[in-house]
Design an enzyme around this catalytic site. Structure first.
Site, PDB file in Angstrom:
ATOM      1  N   GLY B 108     -40.818  50.309  -8.257  1.00 24.17           N
ATOM      2  CA  GLY B 108     -39.826  51.151  -8.917  1.00 24.17           C
ATOM      3  C   GLY B 108     -38.855  50.246  -9.630  1.00 24.17           C
ATOM      4  CB  ALA B 141     -39.382  46.840  -7.160  1.00 22.40           C
ATOM      5  CG  HIS B 177     -45.945  45.142 -13.350  1.00 21.90           C
ATOM      6  ND1 HIS B 177     -46.951  46.074 -13.227  1.00 21.90           N
ATOM      7  CD2 HIS B 177     -45.001  45.473 -12.426  1.00 21.90           C
ATOM      8  CE1 HIS B 177     -46.612  46.940 -12.257  1.00 21.90           C
ATOM      9  NE2 HIS B 177     -45.451  46.589 -11.764  1.00 21.90           N
ATOM     10  CD  GLU B 212     -50.141  45.858 -14.722  1.00 24.50           C
ATOM     11  OE1 GLU B 212     -51.165  46.276 -15.309  1.00 24.50           O
ATOM     12  OE2 GLU B 212     -49.005  46.303 -14.944  1.00 24.50           O
TER      13      GLU B 212
END
Lengths: 255, 255
Positions: B108, B141, B177, B212
């Protein structure tokens, strides 16, 4: 009669107190162009009553030195016959801002810029002189700081500023370098729109996504979208909407 | 003999004090996949001695509620026969973390996550239990916070945390990411690599760009890159380099 002495270039008979005069650009450089070239005709007009521009180099793109950054800006402004001094060259930056004829804050990292503005105790005086008529140009990070807060920056938090509150010389926040979602992307990181929606889960400040090539012209309390592109407006609990170039954004101050 | 009571799932005869056990993933979801599906076999093994996972929902992607986020996680973990409780369900979150058999922090917004960890006074105890053997999963996160600081996050600063310092259970920072520059892009905003280079203009902490589909497996003091991809390592004043899957990253703690 033009009065160049004192703290800003105003015209006799005008009240400096009511003459906010800002150019707030998404980017310094558009794809295929050179530094500030697409804005130069606008800037020649914007700063026409100024001989010298005070440059705030604090955002330091790529970590380059204040001197190198200022030299780059000096070269470009010489094309419209303006001399440039870097804020870091002054022993008393507060006084330098008070006395500046015109001010430009360049892009780079917004966290760094905001930290430096606070550390050098110039955030308040910068807001003051902009509200009182000193012509201002911001690009990217230098535009971000004109909003209520820096909380819709795209930058990495490479340093810790004492606050995210910024100048508040416009009544909303900006997202410079606004980027539309790429429908072909396989990347799972958040889109810009998702990030701004997350901001609005915790904040009510309107956010304007300003694409590269767009800028805002602020004259007194009137704010107009300029450049060839639409901009994307985000309000809490509403669908985002596209605003055409030349849209008057002044209403955002009344929401 | 398996001991499930107490603060973490350890085995008799092992010293919990020396058994750090972490899975630190770039993303919860890879393109075309479902939430956590690519990691489930790894997680079944990682959490094999735990019946119940404590989920930390503070990062709230898209601003969804803690309950909704926890329900999503609960559904996925039921496939490997784990029950899930959300940290927000406990009156005493410090005690909940101390007693947890295993912990998962979801993705998030990292600013929101870090602020909530500080506001609920659980940052310190979370580091403590991870250093003492409670099995941990972080995604996005939730991975960012395992580093020295959250200063190489990609997230928007939608709230102001009291500090950027994070758990420090690995001796470097992460950029989850991680995204390679797009050679065809006309966008003038900074690339991820440029942003990390800016971080290194002001900080010396190594940064690992984790694509990723990649994750780190931490067993005690050994840190190994997992998944099908290479990762990109950034050290101050050095060229970035690609590290192959299965690379032992433990040396980053000795730099």
């Amino acid at each position: 009669m033009l009065i160049k002495s004192g703290k800003s270039c105003t015209f006799e008979g005008e009240s400096a107190k009511t003459m906010k005069k800002l150019i707030i650009a998404s980017t310094s450089t558009v794809h295929g162009g050179k530094y500030l070239d697409y804005l130069l005709p606008t800037l020649a007009q914007h700063f026409k009553a100024c001989d010298e521009i005070l440059f705030i180099p604090y955002a330091r793109p790529g970590g380059i030195s204040h001197d190198d950054y200022t030299a780059k800006v000096r070269e470009v402004f010489s094309a419209i016959d303006k001399s440039v001094k870097g804020l870091h060259e002054f022993q008393n930056p507060v006084e330098a801002i008070r006395k500046a004829q015109g001010i430009f804050t360049g892009g780079g990292n917004t966290f760094l810029l905001v930290k430096q503005l606070y550390d050098n105790e110039v955030m308040t005086v910068l807001a003051e002189v902009l509200n009182h008529g000193t012509p201002y140009l911001g690009t990217s990070a230098g535009s971000n700081i004109t909003g209520i807060s820096m909380q819709t920056t795209n930058d990495m938090p490479i340093v810790y500023p004492p606050s995210f509150a910024t100048l508040g010389v416009i009544p909303f926040n900006l997202n410079p370098h606004y980027l539309d979602p790429d429908a072909n992307s396989t990347h799972m990181g958040e889109t810009r729109e998702t990030r701004i929606t997350e901001f609005h889960a915790f904040n009510t400040t309107p956010v304007l996504g300003l694409r590269e090539g767009s800028w805002l012209e602020v004259n007194n309390h009137t704010i107009v979208l300029k450049g060839p592109l639409t901009a994307r407006l985000f309000l809490p609990n509403k669908e985002a909407e596209e605003l055409a170039s030349e849209t008057d954004l002044t209403f955002l101050g009344t929401l």
